[in-house]
Design a protein around this motif. Structure first.
Motif, short mmCIF file in Angstrom:
data_model
loop_
_atom_site.label_atom_id
_atom_site.label_comp_id
_atom_site.label_asym_id
_atom_site.label_seq_id
_atom_site.Cartn_x
_atom_site.Cartn_y
_atom_site.Cartn_z
N GLY A 73 6.76 -30.75 18.69
CA GLY A 73 5.89 -29.60 18.57
C GLY A 73 6.10 -28.77 17.33
N ASN A 74 5.36 -27.70 17.29
CA ASN A 74 5.40 -26.77 16.18
C ASN A 74 5.60 -25.36 16.68
OD1 ASN A 74 3.79 -29.17 15.08
ND2 ASN A 74 4.22 -27.96 13.25
N VAL A 75 6.32 -24.60 15.87
CA VAL A 75 6.64 -23.21 16.18
C VAL A 75 6.24 -22.37 14.98
CG1 VAL A 75 8.48 -21.59 16.76
CG2 VAL A 75 8.60 -23.96 17.59
N PHE A 76 5.49 -21.31 15.23
CA PHE A 76 5.10 -20.38 14.18
C PHE A 76 5.66 -19.01 14.54
CE2 PHE A 76 1.85 -23.66 14.30
CZ PHE A 76 1.79 -24.05 12.97
N ILE A 77 6.45 -18.46 13.64
CA ILE A 77 7.06 -17.16 13.88
C ILE A 77 6.73 -16.24 12.72
CG2 ILE A 77 9.19 -15.90 14.33
CD1 ILE A 77 10.41 -18.66 15.18
N GLN A 78 6.04 -15.14 13.01
CA GLN A 78 5.67 -14.19 11.97
C GLN A 78 6.65 -13.02 11.97
OE1 GLN A 78 1.78 -12.43 12.26
NE2 GLN A 78 2.08 -11.23 10.41
N LYS A 117 9.14 -28.57 14.64
CA LYS A 117 9.05 -27.99 13.29
C LYS A 117 8.84 -26.48 13.41
CE LYS A 117 6.45 -27.86 9.05
NZ LYS A 117 5.12 -27.88 8.49
N VAL A 118 9.70 -25.72 12.74
CA VAL A 118 9.59 -24.26 12.75
C VAL A 118 9.03 -23.79 11.41
CG1 VAL A 118 10.84 -22.08 12.95
CG2 VAL A 118 11.52 -24.05 14.35
N THR A 119 8.01 -22.97 11.49
CA THR A 119 7.42 -22.37 10.29
C THR A 119 7.60 -20.86 10.39
OG1 THR A 119 5.76 -24.12 10.13
CG2 THR A 119 5.32 -22.09 8.92
N TRP A 120 8.37 -20.31 9.46
CA TRP A 120 8.58 -18.86 9.39
C TRP A 120 7.49 -18.29 8.50
CZ3 TRP A 120 12.23 -16.65 12.41
CH2 TRP A 120 13.25 -17.47 12.92
N LEU A 121 6.75 -17.36 9.01
CA LEU A 121 5.68 -16.69 8.27
C LEU A 121 6.16 -15.29 7.92
CD1 LEU A 121 2.92 -17.70 10.81
CD2 LEU A 121 3.29 -18.78 8.59
#
Length: 130
Positions: free
Chosen positions: A26-31, A49-53
């Motif tokens: 999965g994917n994780v989006f953290i703002q 996959k972690v995406t830091w926004l």
């Protein structure tokens, strides 16, 4: 899995990620408004996959989820954070055909309102399964 949230969701997200099985994908989006708020995440699966926004843009999170390449697999989602962003993401999930039983979306707070003023509206949003 799809997880998305802002700083207010980070503690819960950290626990959720720590409990996912090794085979989870999965994917994780953290703002976050600043990189100094990043936490070390205990992720057992190499397929997450972690995406830091790092952005103050009020639609940054929903834009990232909207641009996410939707997988062919069944998706389970957990979304939390600012009310307007949660609503935008929830609408996107529905457009993609995700049933309410496959996601949990909780608006923790609303820009410009205090907890008392926002309490009833928050529960209406959480209870809406249409």
């Amino acid at each position: 899995y799809l997880l998305a949230g802002d700083l207010s969701a980070l503690p819960a997200m950290k626990i959720l990620l720590g409990n996912l099985p090794r085979e989870a994908k999965g994917n994780v989006f953290i703002q976050l408004s600043s990189a100094e708020h990043k936490l070390e995440l205990d992720i057992k699966s190499p397929h997450i996959k972690v995406t830091w926004l790092i952005d103050d843009n009020s639609t940054c999170l929903s834009q990232a989820v909207g641009n996410w390449h939707w997988p062919d697999d069944k998706v389970s989602a957990w979304i939390a954070g600012e009310s307007n962003e949660v609503i935008r993401i929830k609408k996107h999930l529905r457009k993609k055909g995700l049933l309410a039983s496959n996601y949990y979306a909780v608006p923790y707070w609303k820009r410009g309102e205090n907890e008392e003023a926002y309490h009833a509206e928050r529960h209406e949003i959480m209870d809406d399964v249409s």
